[in-house]
Scaffold this active site. Structure first.
Site, PDB file in Angstrom:
ATOM      1  N   GLU A  84       9.080   6.987   1.547  1.00  0.00           N
ATOM      2  CA  GLU A  84       8.880   7.890   0.407  1.00  0.00           C
ATOM      3  C   GLU A  84      10.187   8.071  -0.378  1.00  0.00           C
ATOM      4  O   GLU A  84      10.182   8.104  -1.604  1.00  0.00           O
ATOM      5  CB  GLU A  84       8.360   9.252   0.884  1.00  0.00           C
ATOM      6  CG  GLU A  84       7.005   9.203   1.587  1.00  0.00           C
ATOM      7  CD  GLU A  84       5.838   8.872   0.665  1.00  0.00           C
ATOM      8  OE1 GLU A  84       6.048   8.680  -0.539  1.00  0.00           O
ATOM      9  OE2 GLU A  84       4.705   8.794   1.188  1.00  0.00           O
ATOM     10  N   GLU A 144       6.589  12.201  -5.111  1.00  0.00           N
ATOM     11  CA  GLU A 144       7.337  11.561  -4.014  1.00  0.00           C
ATOM     12  C   GLU A 144       8.173  12.607  -3.268  1.00  0.00           C
ATOM     13  O   GLU A 144       8.354  12.519  -2.052  1.00  0.00           O
ATOM     14  CB  GLU A 144       8.222  10.418  -4.529  1.00  0.00           C
ATOM     15  CG  GLU A 144       7.503   9.300  -5.303  1.00  0.00           C
ATOM     16  CD  GLU A 144       6.376   8.604  -4.544  1.00  0.00           C
ATOM     17  OE1 GLU A 144       6.152   8.895  -3.356  1.00  0.00           O
ATOM     18  OE2 GLU A 144       5.694   7.762  -5.170  1.00  0.00           O
ATOM     19  N   HIS A 171       5.873  14.216  -0.927  1.00  0.00           N
ATOM     20  CA  HIS A 171       5.608  13.347   0.231  1.00  0.00           C
ATOM     21  C   HIS A 171       6.778  13.366   1.204  1.00  0.00           C
ATOM     22  O   HIS A 171       6.586  13.416   2.417  1.00  0.00           O
ATOM     23  CB  HIS A 171       5.309  11.915  -0.228  1.00  0.00           C
ATOM     24  CG  HIS A 171       4.132  11.822  -1.162  1.00  0.00           C
ATOM     25  ND1 HIS A 171       3.790  10.669  -1.823  1.00  0.00           N
ATOM     26  CD2 HIS A 171       3.223  12.761  -1.536  1.00  0.00           C
ATOM     27  CE1 HIS A 171       2.710  10.908  -2.568  1.00  0.00           C
ATOM     28  NE2 HIS A 171       2.361  12.172  -2.416  1.00  0.00           N
ATOM     29  N   TYR A 189       8.096  18.414   7.152  1.00  0.00           N
ATOM     30  CA  TYR A 189       7.182  19.411   7.724  1.00  0.00           C
ATOM     31  C   TYR A 189       6.578  18.908   9.045  1.00  0.00           C
ATOM     32  O   TYR A 189       6.518  19.639  10.034  1.00  0.00           O
ATOM     33  CB  TYR A 189       6.098  19.699   6.679  1.00  0.00           C
ATOM     34  CG  TYR A 189       5.049  20.712   7.038  1.00  0.00           C
ATOM     35  CD1 TYR A 189       5.377  22.013   7.387  1.00  0.00           C
ATOM     36  CD2 TYR A 189       3.695  20.370   6.969  1.00  0.00           C
ATOM     37  CE1 TYR A 189       4.384  22.955   7.685  1.00  0.00           C
ATOM     38  CE2 TYR A 189       2.704  21.292   7.252  1.00  0.00           C
ATOM     39  CZ  TYR A 189       3.045  22.584   7.616  1.00  0.00           C
ATOM     40  OH  TYR A 189       2.053  23.498   7.892  1.00  0.00           O
ATOM     41  N   GLU A 198       3.622   0.423  -2.647  1.00  0.00           N
ATOM     42  CA  GLU A 198       2.662   1.520  -2.680  1.00  0.00           C
ATOM     43  C   GLU A 198       1.214   1.053  -2.525  1.00  0.00           C
ATOM     44  O   GLU A 198       0.356   1.830  -2.123  1.00  0.00           O
ATOM     45  CB  GLU A 198       2.797   2.300  -4.003  1.00  0.00           C
ATOM     46  CG  GLU A 198       4.173   2.926  -4.170  1.00  0.00           C
ATOM     47  CD  GLU A 198       4.210   3.937  -5.305  1.00  0.00           C
ATOM     48  OE1 GLU A 198       4.132   3.493  -6.465  1.00  0.00           O
ATOM     49  OE2 GLU A 198       4.308   5.139  -5.039  1.00  0.00           O
ATOM     50  N   GLU A 200      -1.039   8.301  -4.074  1.00  0.00           N
ATOM     51  CA  GLU A 200      -0.598   6.905  -4.167  1.00  0.00           C
ATOM     52  C   GLU A 200      -1.579   6.064  -4.971  1.00  0.00           C
ATOM     53  O   GLU A 200      -1.175   5.113  -5.639  1.00  0.00           O
ATOM     54  CB  GLU A 200      -0.404   6.290  -2.780  1.00  0.00           C
ATOM     55  CG  GLU A 200       0.718   6.911  -1.949  1.00  0.00           C
ATOM     56  CD  GLU A 200       2.085   6.911  -2.637  1.00  0.00           C
ATOM     57  OE1 GLU A 200       2.301   6.126  -3.578  1.00  0.00           O
ATOM     58  OE2 GLU A 200       2.934   7.725  -2.222  1.00  0.00           O
ATOM     59  N   HIS A 253      -0.479   6.468  -8.408  1.00  0.00           N
ATOM     60  CA  HIS A 253       0.773   5.736  -8.656  1.00  0.00           C
ATOM     61  C   HIS A 253       0.463   4.256  -8.885  1.00  0.00           C
ATOM     62  O   HIS A 253       0.994   3.626  -9.792  1.00  0.00           O
ATOM     63  CB  HIS A 253       1.742   5.869  -7.467  1.00  0.00           C
ATOM     64  CG  HIS A 253       2.109   7.295  -7.153  1.00  0.00           C
ATOM     65  ND1 HIS A 253       2.845   7.647  -6.046  1.00  0.00           N
ATOM     66  CD2 HIS A 253       1.837   8.444  -7.806  1.00  0.00           C
ATOM     67  CE1 HIS A 253       3.001   8.966  -6.036  1.00  0.00           C
ATOM     68  NE2 HIS A 253       2.401   9.472  -7.092  1.00  0.00           N
TER      69      HIS A 253
HETATM   70 FE    FE Z   1       4.054   6.744  -4.583  1.00  0.00          FE
HETATM   71 MN    MN Z   2       4.559   8.587  -2.077  1.00  0.00          MN
END
Ligand code: FE
Ligand code: MN
Length: 336
Positions: free
Chosen positions: A78, A109, A112, A118, A182, A216, A219
């Protein structure tokens, strides 16, 4: 001086600060779809995941290995994606509505990246182990190295997109970044984590992977529109020879993604053998090729039809969750 936006790259007459009037309305639409998909990792409860992760019986060794591999790959992938986007792609795509989308993607991003922070925190994983896997695990390192090599020229401070050879270099890099990274390198991992979730294991991480996959897919959609627009505006670059070069790169990427799939999940998961993950990689690769007007290579059936079904994702489905975090729906998204 004319303020007309003549092309998506190589347009020194365009003022990057004037977003209206817009020429590329698809870029604006992807931006709006991205905003409609807003989410944050903390909205997803990790309580059941923590219980299962600490339990001695809830997960077997195969499942634990697969989870760790995917956290290892995605935790650094990421950031690699975000850096490429902000430091290289943004510089060369000067069209203002595309840049607005790129800023939105960069934010996603960051979300992500935050997801994997987390996950590491809640499961109590050693960050040194997870964040070093892209250097210590060959099947992960090979994927990252492949993309870094493909996108190298974007980082050359003297690189410009003037001239046929340079437009081809830029396209090769965009395909490496959007279509391969991706669009292919993320998908064996997505299938594994979602397969696990379907068995009611690690459902919190699984849900976060669903949200990441939804982002994604946008993206990828933006990336393919960008690639196709550059091709349409610079038709002289899309030669047979160049197309063959791209096909060859994509075939190499598929080999690497299959290696990763077998390494991350050598025994398969309950009801899924390891081979099916590599069939899935072939299937989605054909879809990517079609998206940029290249012939499909594999003709492989989708072994996981539920991947496209389980993807019509809306937060309403989490009615049993204690926190209500409903956003506007992202509308119809192409998930594969
Ligand atoms: Fe992405
Ligand atoms: Mn991503």
């Amino acid at each position: 001086m004319s303020q007309q936006k003549r092309g998506i790259i190589n347009n020194s007459a365009v003022d990057p600060n004037k977003i209206l009037p817009m020429k590329y309305l698809w870029a604006r639409q992807h931006y709006k779809d991205g905003v409609a998909n807003n989410w944050a990792p903390e909205e997803v409860s990790m309580q059941k995941d923590v219980e299962q992760w600490k339990s001695l019986t809830a997960l077997n060794e195969t499942e634990r290995r697969m989870i760790i591999y995917n956290l290892g790959f995605f935790s650094t992938a990421e950031s690699l994606t975000a850096n490429n986007l902000v430091l290289a792609v943004y510089k060369h795509v000067t069209n203002p509505e595309c840049r607005q989308y790129l800023l939105r993607q960069a934010f996603e991003e960051a979300i992500h990246t935050d997801t994997f922070i987390y996950c590491c925190d809640t499961l109590g994983l050693n960050p040194d182990d997870i964040y070093n896997m892209y250097e210590t695990i060959p099947s992960i390192k090979d994927k990252d190295d492949f993309v870094v090599n493909l996108t190298k020229s974007l980082f050359d401070p003297n690189f410009t997109t003037e001239g046929t050879a340079n437009v081809q270099r830029f396209l090769r890099d965009l395909i490496g970044f959007y279509v391969i990274m991706e669009g292919i390198f993320f998908y064996a991992g997505f299938a594994m984590m979602l397969a696990l979730k379907r068995q009611n294991k690690m459902v919190g991480i699984g849900e976060q992977f669903e949200y990441i996959m939804r982002d994604e897919s946008l993206h990828l959609a933006f990336g393919c529109d960008l690639i196709n627009t550059i091709k349409a505006e610079n038709p002289e670059v899309w030669t047979t020879e160049f197309q063959e070069e791209i096909m060859d790169l994509i075939k190499q990427a598929v080999v690497l993604e299959k290696q990763y799939a077998f390494d991350a999940c050598p025994q398969g998961l309950l009801g899924i053998n390891a081979q099916q993950f590599s069939e899935y990689v072939e299937h989605i690769t054909d879809r990517r090729l079609e998206r940029i007007d290249l012939p499909k290579i594999y003709g492989t059936q989708n072994p996981f039809p539920w991947m496209s079904q389980s993807t019509d994702l809306s937060k309403e489905k989490n009615f049993f969750e204690t926190r209500v975090t409903e956003y506007q729906s992202g509308g119809a998204l192409e998930w594969e």
